[in-house]
Design an enzyme around this catalytic site. Structure first.
Site, PDB file in Angstrom:
ATOM      1  CG  PHE A   1      -1.623   1.048   1.459  1.00 36.91           C
ATOM      2  CD1 PHE A   1      -2.870   1.206   0.649  1.00 36.91           C
ATOM      3  CD2 PHE A   1      -1.120   2.193   2.128  1.00 36.91           C
ATOM      4  CE1 PHE A   1      -3.600   2.447   1.017  1.00 36.91           C
ATOM      5  CE2 PHE A   1      -2.027   3.559   2.305  1.00 36.91           C
ATOM      6  CZ  PHE A   1      -3.379   3.245   1.697  1.00 36.91           C
TER       7      PHE A   1
ATOM      8  CG  ASP B   1      -2.237  -1.945  -2.357  1.00 35.54           C
ATOM      9  OD1 ASP B   1      -1.445  -2.611  -3.001  1.00 35.54           O
ATOM     10  OD2 ASP B   1      -2.351  -2.018  -0.978  1.00 35.54           O
TER      11      ASP B   1
ATOM     12  CG  ASP C   1       1.792  -6.250   1.486  1.00 30.62           C
ATOM     13  OD1 ASP C   1       1.484  -7.306   1.200  1.00 30.62           O
ATOM     14  OD2 ASP C   1       1.658  -5.282   1.485  1.00 30.62           O
TER      15      ASP C   1
ATOM     16  NE  ARG D   1      -3.911  -8.881   3.775  1.00 34.30           N
ATOM     17  CZ  ARG D   1      -3.467  -7.707   3.652  1.00 34.30           C
ATOM     18  NH1 ARG D   1      -2.062  -7.271   3.696  1.00 34.30           N
ATOM     19  NH2 ARG D   1      -4.260  -6.920   3.088  1.00 34.30           N
TER      20      ARG D   1
ATOM     21  CG  HIS E   1      -6.378  -6.829   6.966  1.00 35.50           C
ATOM     22  ND1 HIS E   1      -6.419  -5.890   7.967  1.00 35.50           N
ATOM     23  CD2 HIS E   1      -6.076  -6.100   5.840  1.00 35.50           C
ATOM     24  CE1 HIS E   1      -6.078  -4.825   7.538  1.00 35.50           C
ATOM     25  NE2 HIS E   1      -5.849  -4.870   6.178  1.00 35.50           N
TER      26      HIS E   1
HETATM   27  C1  SPV Z   1      -0.434  -2.988   3.182  1.00 31.50           C
HETATM   28  O1  SPV Z   1       0.116  -2.221   3.840  1.00 31.50           O
HETATM   29  O2  SPV Z   1      -0.033  -2.941   1.899  1.00 31.50           O
HETATM   30  C2  SPV Z   1      -1.327  -3.929   3.699  1.00 31.50           C
HETATM   31  C3  SPV Z   1      -2.260  -3.636   4.551  1.00 31.50           C
HETATM   32  O3  SPV Z   1      -1.135  -4.824   3.022  1.00 31.50           O
HETATM   33  S1  SPV Z   1      -3.426  -3.046   3.966  1.00 31.50           S
HETATM   34  O4  SPV Z   1      -3.282  -1.835   3.398  1.00 31.50           O
HETATM   35  O5  SPV Z   1      -4.481  -2.620   5.043  1.00 31.50           O
HETATM   36  O6  SPV Z   1      -4.175  -3.989   3.585  1.00 31.50           O
HETATM   37 MG    MG Z   2      -0.439  -4.915   1.188  1.00 34.63          MG
END
Ligand code: SPV
Ligand code: MG
Length: 291
Positions: free
Chosen positions: A48, A58, A85, A156, A187
């Site tokens: 993200f 993203d 990630d 996840r 999540h």
């Molecule tokens: C990210 O930081 O890329 C994540 C967390 O995967 S979220 O954006 O909440 O999905």
């Molecule tokens: Mg992510």
């Protein structure tokens, strides 16, 4: 620099359900260095944040190589374990099998692989596309990641994000632990922590849980520790959000005040930036080798 196995084992030792490790998000080596300097136990190599830093969604828009280069360069300037990630693993289990050794070579301590379909959408995006792959297919992806060794594999599940409910989230979490995941990231984008608290209480604790409490910031690290189930809390996007707020404020002040003098005491000094660039090391090289 520590070896990648040492980094993975260092991170594993930190996943204490009664005293969870805290990871801070980063989108470039400088942010990773600042997070390490602030004392966070791990760096979250966030998709993200990286996407936001390129001003794109993203949503599997950036190629793997861009993320991998960010991760590799983060590991060059600081030693805190990096949790990468890797979204959906950039495709199916075959793509995962090719991606993971490259992340291993970049020195990560862990990868986080999510059970959404490729291309993914951001979990937090209102009305986003949240489709999951079948649990059995995702077990194959976990096994493909595990096959390389040398790093922790955090699975996840997006079952709550996709509105599939706690029972499905628990079923998937258990299936992923069965396939060899070292931890399960659960999540939620609920504004209240209740959804996550209920999941955590129902979880049998076979592997530690990982939380990203962006949507329910009222849940403190102390509250999380009291659950006795969570080994890692990820501050998912606080570096990029802090950077955006600080840049906007500085740019606005300069425009309004017609000069740069008014922000001088509010921003980092040039000397601080030199220090972050490793000026001491440069001076040593100059002294030792320049003739
Ligand atoms: C990210 O930081 O890329 C994540 C967390 O995967 S979220 O954006 O909440 O999905
Ligand atoms: Mg992510």
């Amino acid at each position: 620099m520590t070896s990648r196995n040492e980094r993975a084992e260092a991170l594993r030792a930190l996943l204490n359900p009664h005293d969870p490790a805290i990871a801070m998000a980063a989108h470039n080596p400088l942010a990773a260095k600042l997070a390490a300097e602030a004392g966070f136990a791990a760096i979250w190599g966030s998709g993200f944040e990286l996407s936001a830093s390129y001003a794109v969604p993203d949503a599997s828009i950036l190629p793997m190589g861009t993320h991998l280069e960010m991760i590799r360069s983060m590991g060059e300037v600081q030693d805190t374990p990096i949790v990468a990630d890797i979204d959906t693993g950039f495709g199916n289990a075959v793509n995962v099998a090719y991606a993971v050794p490259r992340y291993a070579a970049a020195g990560v301590a862990a990868v986080v692989l999510e059970d959404k379909t490729f291309p993914k959408d951001s979990s937090l995006r209102p009305g986003g596309r949240q489709e999951l792959v079948p649990a059995g297919e995702f077990q194959g992806k976990i096994e493909a990641a595990r096959a390389h060794g040398g790093m922790l594999v955090i699975a996840r599940t997006e079952a709550l994000i996709a509105g599939q409910g706690e029972a499905e989230a628990l079923r998937r979490g258990a299936a992923y632990a069965e396939a060899g995941a070292d931890a399960v990231l659960i999540h939620s984008k609920s504004k209240s922590p209740e959804e996550i608290l209920s999941f955590c209480r129902a979880w049998d604790g076979r592997v530690p849980l990982v939380l990203v409490p962006t949507s329910y910031p009222q849940l403190s690290f102390k509250d999380v520790a009291a659950l006795g189930k969570v080994g890692l809390v990820i501050c998912g996007n606080h570096a990029i959000r802090a950077a955006v707020a600080a840049m906007r404020d500085t740019f606005r002040r300069i425009r309004e005040e017609g000069g740069i003098a008014a922000v001088e005491g509010r921003i980092a000094s040039v000397a601080e930036i030199f220090a972050l660039q490793g000026d001491d090391a440069l001076r040593g090289l100059e002294r030792d080798f320049l003739r």
